[in-house]
Design a protein around this motif. Structure first.
Motif, PDB file in Angstrom:
ATOM      1  N   ALA A  73       0.837  -1.205   0.000  1.00  0.00           N
ATOM      2  CA  ALA A  73       0.000   0.000   0.000  1.00  0.00           C
ATOM      3  C   ALA A  73       0.866   1.247   0.000  1.00  0.00           C
ATOM      4  O   ALA A  73       0.561   2.230  -0.690  1.00  0.00           O
ATOM      5  CB  ALA A  73      -0.918  -0.005   1.224  1.00  0.00           C
ATOM      6  N   ALA A  74       1.959   1.214   0.771  1.00  0.00           N
ATOM      7  CA  ALA A  74       2.870   2.362   0.787  1.00  0.00           C
ATOM      8  C   ALA A  74       3.557   2.542  -0.549  1.00  0.00           C
ATOM      9  O   ALA A  74       3.675   3.672  -1.055  1.00  0.00           O
ATOM     10  CB  ALA A  74       3.912   2.167   1.894  1.00  0.00           C
ATOM     11  N   VAL A  75       3.994   1.451  -1.149  1.00  0.00           N
ATOM     12  CA  VAL A  75       4.675   1.540  -2.450  1.00  0.00           C
ATOM     13  C   VAL A  75       3.739   2.119  -3.505  1.00  0.00           C
ATOM     14  O   VAL A  75       4.138   2.965  -4.320  1.00  0.00           O
ATOM     15  CB  VAL A  75       5.196   0.147  -2.873  1.00  0.00           C
ATOM     16  N   HIS A  76       2.486   1.703  -3.496  1.00  0.00           N
ATOM     17  CA  HIS A  76       1.537   2.202  -4.497  1.00  0.00           C
ATOM     18  C   HIS A  76       1.123   3.648  -4.221  1.00  0.00           C
ATOM     19  O   HIS A  76       0.624   4.321  -5.131  1.00  0.00           O
ATOM     20  CB  HIS A  76       0.316   1.282  -4.566  1.00  0.00           C
ATOM     21  N   ALA A  77       1.338   4.138  -3.006  1.00  0.00           N
ATOM     22  CA  ALA A  77       1.036   5.546  -2.698  1.00  0.00           C
ATOM     23  C   ALA A  77       2.161   6.486  -3.086  1.00  0.00           C
ATOM     24  O   ALA A  77       1.975   7.710  -3.103  1.00  0.00           O
ATOM     25  CB  ALA A  77       0.741   5.695  -1.201  1.00  0.00           C
ATOM     26  N   ASP A  80       5.191   8.663  -8.856  1.00  0.00           N
ATOM     27  CA  ASP A  80       6.149   8.182  -9.843  1.00  0.00           C
ATOM     28  C   ASP A  80       7.437   8.990  -9.747  1.00  0.00           C
ATOM     29  O   ASP A  80       7.422  10.219  -9.620  1.00  0.00           O
ATOM     30  CB  ASP A  80       5.582   8.306 -11.258  1.00  0.00           C
ATOM     31  N   GLY A  81       8.559   8.275  -9.816  1.00  0.00           N
ATOM     32  CA  GLY A  81       9.861   8.936  -9.769  1.00  0.00           C
ATOM     33  C   GLY A  81      10.467   9.035  -8.385  1.00  0.00           C
ATOM     34  O   GLY A  81      11.653   9.360  -8.251  1.00  0.00           O
ATOM     35  N   VAL A  82       9.692   8.761  -7.337  1.00  0.00           N
ATOM     36  CA  VAL A  82      10.224   8.850  -5.972  1.00  0.00           C
ATOM     37  C   VAL A  82      11.125   7.647  -5.695  1.00  0.00           C
ATOM     38  O   VAL A  82      10.688   6.501  -5.828  1.00  0.00           O
ATOM     39  CB  VAL A  82       9.080   8.891  -4.941  1.00  0.00           C
ATOM     40  N   PRO A  83      12.384   7.861  -5.311  1.00  0.00           N
ATOM     41  CA  PRO A  83      13.259   6.742  -4.975  1.00  0.00           C
ATOM     42  C   PRO A  83      12.749   6.023  -3.724  1.00  0.00           C
ATOM     43  O   PRO A  83      12.336   6.664  -2.760  1.00  0.00           O
ATOM     44  CB  PRO A  83      14.618   7.407  -4.702  1.00  0.00           C
ATOM     45  N   PHE A  84      12.782   4.687  -3.744  1.00  0.00           N
ATOM     46  CA  PHE A  84      12.312   3.939  -2.581  1.00  0.00           C
ATOM     47  C   PHE A  84      13.107   2.658  -2.435  1.00  0.00           C
ATOM     48  O   PHE A  84      13.765   2.177  -3.372  1.00  0.00           O
ATOM     49  CB  PHE A  84      10.819   3.643  -2.683  1.00  0.00           C
ATOM     50  N   PRO A 108       5.493   1.850 -12.615  1.00  0.00           N
ATOM     51  CA  PRO A 108       4.727   0.600 -12.682  1.00  0.00           C
ATOM     52  C   PRO A 108       5.617  -0.638 -12.663  1.00  0.00           C
ATOM     53  O   PRO A 108       5.302  -1.630 -12.002  1.00  0.00           O
ATOM     54  CB  PRO A 108       3.959   0.735 -14.003  1.00  0.00           C
ATOM     55  N   ALA A 109       6.768  -0.575 -13.343  1.00  0.00           N
ATOM     56  CA  ALA A 109       7.653  -1.744 -13.412  1.00  0.00           C
ATOM     57  C   ALA A 109       8.312  -2.023 -12.061  1.00  0.00           C
ATOM     58  O   ALA A 109       8.364  -3.173 -11.610  1.00  0.00           O
ATOM     59  CB  ALA A 109       8.717  -1.521 -14.485  1.00  0.00           C
ATOM     60  N   THR A 110       8.828  -0.981 -11.399  1.00  0.00           N
ATOM     61  CA  THR A 110       9.504  -1.217 -10.117  1.00  0.00           C
ATOM     62  C   THR A 110       8.501  -1.595  -9.022  1.00  0.00           C
ATOM     63  O   THR A 110       8.819  -2.381  -8.131  1.00  0.00           O
ATOM     64  CB  THR A 110      10.321   0.014  -9.681  1.00  0.00           C
ATOM     65  N   ARG A 111       7.301  -1.055  -9.091  1.00  0.00           N
ATOM     66  CA  ARG A 111       6.286  -1.457  -8.116  1.00  0.00           C
ATOM     67  C   ARG A 111       5.951  -2.943  -8.260  1.00  0.00           C
ATOM     68  O   ARG A 111       5.776  -3.650  -7.265  1.00  0.00           O
ATOM     69  CB  ARG A 111       5.019  -0.618  -8.280  1.00  0.00           C
ATOM     70  N   ALA A 112       5.864  -3.406  -9.493  1.00  0.00           N
ATOM     71  CA  ALA A 112       5.556  -4.824  -9.735  1.00  0.00           C
ATOM     72  C   ALA A 112       6.684  -5.712  -9.224  1.00  0.00           C
ATOM     73  O   ALA A 112       6.434  -6.761  -8.599  1.00  0.00           O
ATOM     74  CB  ALA A 112       5.323  -5.062 -11.229  1.00  0.00           C
ATOM     75  N   ARG A 113       7.936  -5.306  -9.468  1.00  0.00           N
ATOM     76  CA  ARG A 113       9.069  -6.101  -8.983  1.00  0.00           C
ATOM     77  C   ARG A 113       9.116  -6.094  -7.449  1.00  0.00           C
ATOM     78  O   ARG A 113       9.423  -7.113  -6.825  1.00  0.00           O
ATOM     79  CB  ARG A 113      10.377  -5.586  -9.578  1.00  0.00           C
ATOM     80  N   ALA A 114       8.832  -4.942  -6.865  1.00  0.00           N
ATOM     81  CA  ALA A 114       8.810  -4.855  -5.401  1.00  0.00           C
ATOM     82  C   ALA A 114       7.723  -5.754  -4.828  1.00  0.00           C
ATOM     83  O   ALA A 114       7.917  -6.424  -3.804  1.00  0.00           O
ATOM     84  CB  ALA A 114       8.587  -3.405  -4.974  1.00  0.00           C
TER      85      ALA A 114
END
Length: 437
Positions: A73-77, A80-84, A108-114
């Motif tokens: 939920a945090a990752v999807h909030a 875009d572009g915010v380093p995490f 979208p790609a990094t959220r999916a991998r995370a």
């Protein structure tokens, strides 16, 4: 000398009796969205999510299941572009995403991998929070270096971490204290407890050192909403590294500087000297919000009828003044004037007394000193009733049986729920504003 979007008000009784020395004032500072001139969007951010994956997180399994949901939920909030980065913590800290020690920009790609990496998490081992925080500090530092090397700037304006734990730290207390000193000023951390074994004092210690918030959850099912809200709040910050600047006249002494709303935080010992008479006190990052500060100054007394400037209180970002207000002192022989109480000062003094009574009572209870615990928690019940803190009174009734609220006569519950006890403690610093304010 005020930036558009910022307002401040001073509440005090400026009249002192002949020979009086102590000046107290509450300063309310409010920032509207977009308040910083020249900014049209939120400050740049970076985020690290730290999840306790010690063995106890598997019992019951709803803790780890909801911790995973909360992380996503945090990752999807994230914008875009915010380093995490996502870190798992047990007796050591490990990277979950990315797998190397570093951060990735949200997309979208990094959220999916995370998401794939988070779903594979399992629970084992002990609890060593200093290693978790030390890794977070390295991640934020490395992100800043990477940005500088690319020539894109100086790194994120707001470095924000969320730390979730279900247990007490298994390290020597000095180790956590030392690492918090290393991390102080480098990132903000909101700490949260879930389950039955976390300790309010540890969560408050982390939040206090890193200018964040601390709280406990009654149920693991609350985690996703909490993580999403914390992340959205961090994404909404518009100004980073803001300080409360206090000027005082020659011969005066700063007794204390405290944030008193939305929670109590003593800033007195965190003064950075600008000059002999000017000091800065860190307040962290600001978005659209309002905070109250209680400043107490001891001044040299003057003659009856004289007036002095006891303090100049400013909110500054670097050397740019966002808002400024004056605190005055006037000496009088009119006792009707000099004995008049400022409702705001009296209110927050009472709130500080309430927080201290709860913390001292809970510490005595944990140490097995029932006599002191009963006295302190009884005082807390009385103060909560007198100040209209129905929320705190309700929490206190989970650890004591109230015989008489007005006098503060209570009996300790023999076996209060462990979660209730820690929540009473961790929420002791949360304050309410003056009624009708």
């Amino acid at each position: 000398m005020t930036e558009p979007g910022f307002t401040a008000d001073v509440y005090q009784n400026e009249y002192l009796p002949e020979g009086g020395r102590v000046v107290d004032a509450v300063v309310t500072v409010t920032a509207a969205s977009g308040g910083f001139v020249g900014r049209t969007s939120a400050a740049s951010s970076a985020q690290v999510i730290i999840i306790d994956t010690s063995g106890s997180m598997a019992y019951p399994p709803t803790k780890l299941t909801n911790a995973k949901k909360a992380t996503l939920a945090a990752v999807h909030a994230l914008h875009d572009g915010v380093p995490f980065a996502i870190v798992s913590g047990d007796s050591m800290a490990r990277m979950v995403y990315p797998t190397r020690e570093g951060m990735e920009a949200a997309s979208p790609a990094t959220r999916a991998r995370a998401e794939n990496a988070v779903r594979r998490l399992s629970a084992s081992g002990g609890t060593a929070m200093s290693t978790w925080l030390k890794l977070a500090e390295r991640l934020f530092a490395e992100n800043g270096r990477s940005v500088a090397e690319r020539g894109d700037g100086h790194g994120a304006d707001v470095n924000h971490a969320i730390l979730l734990t279900d247990g007490q730290n298994g390290e020597p207390a000095s180790r956590l204290t030392d690492v918090l000193g290393l991390c102080e000023g480098k990132f903000v951390c909101d700490s949260r407890g879930v389950g039955t074994d976390w300790r309010a004092t540890e969560l408050r210690q982390i939040a206090s050192a890193l200018l964040g918030s601390a709280d406990g959850l009654e149920s693991p099912e609350q985690l996703p909403d909490v993580f999403q809200a914390l992340t959205e709040r961090a994404m909404g910050k518009e100004i980073a590294r803001v300080s409360l600047r206090l000027w005082t006249p020659a011969g005066s002494t700063v007794r204390f500087v405290k944030q008193v709303f939305p929670h109590i935080e003593d800033l007195t010992g965190r003064r950075t000297a600008v000059s002999d008479r000017i000091g800065d006190y860190p307040t962290g990052a600001w978005g659209a919000e309002s905070r109250d500060y209680h400043v107490s100054i001891e001044v040299e007394p003057d003659a009856v009828g004289e007036e002095i400037l006891a303090a100049r209180v400013s909110l500054v970002a670097g050397e740019r003044t966002l808002v400024q207000k004056l605190v005055l002192a006037r000496w009088t022989d009119d006792t009707a004037l000099s004995t008049r109480l400022s409702p705001h000062v009296a209110h927050y003094t009472g709130q500080a007394d309430l927080a201290a009574a709860i913390q001292e009572g809970m510490a005595a209870r944990a140490a097995g000193d029932d006599e002191v615990a009963t006295a302190k928690l009884g005082a807390a019940v009385r103060l909560a009733a007198a100040s209209g803190r129905d929320d705190t009174a309700k929490l206190l009734r989970k650890v004591v049986d109230v015989v008489d609220e007005e006098s503060g006569t209570v009996r300790l519950k023999r076996t209060p729920d462990a979660v209730d006890a820690e929540i009473v403690d961790v929420r002791s610093t949360v304050t309410r504003r003056v009624r009708g304010s």
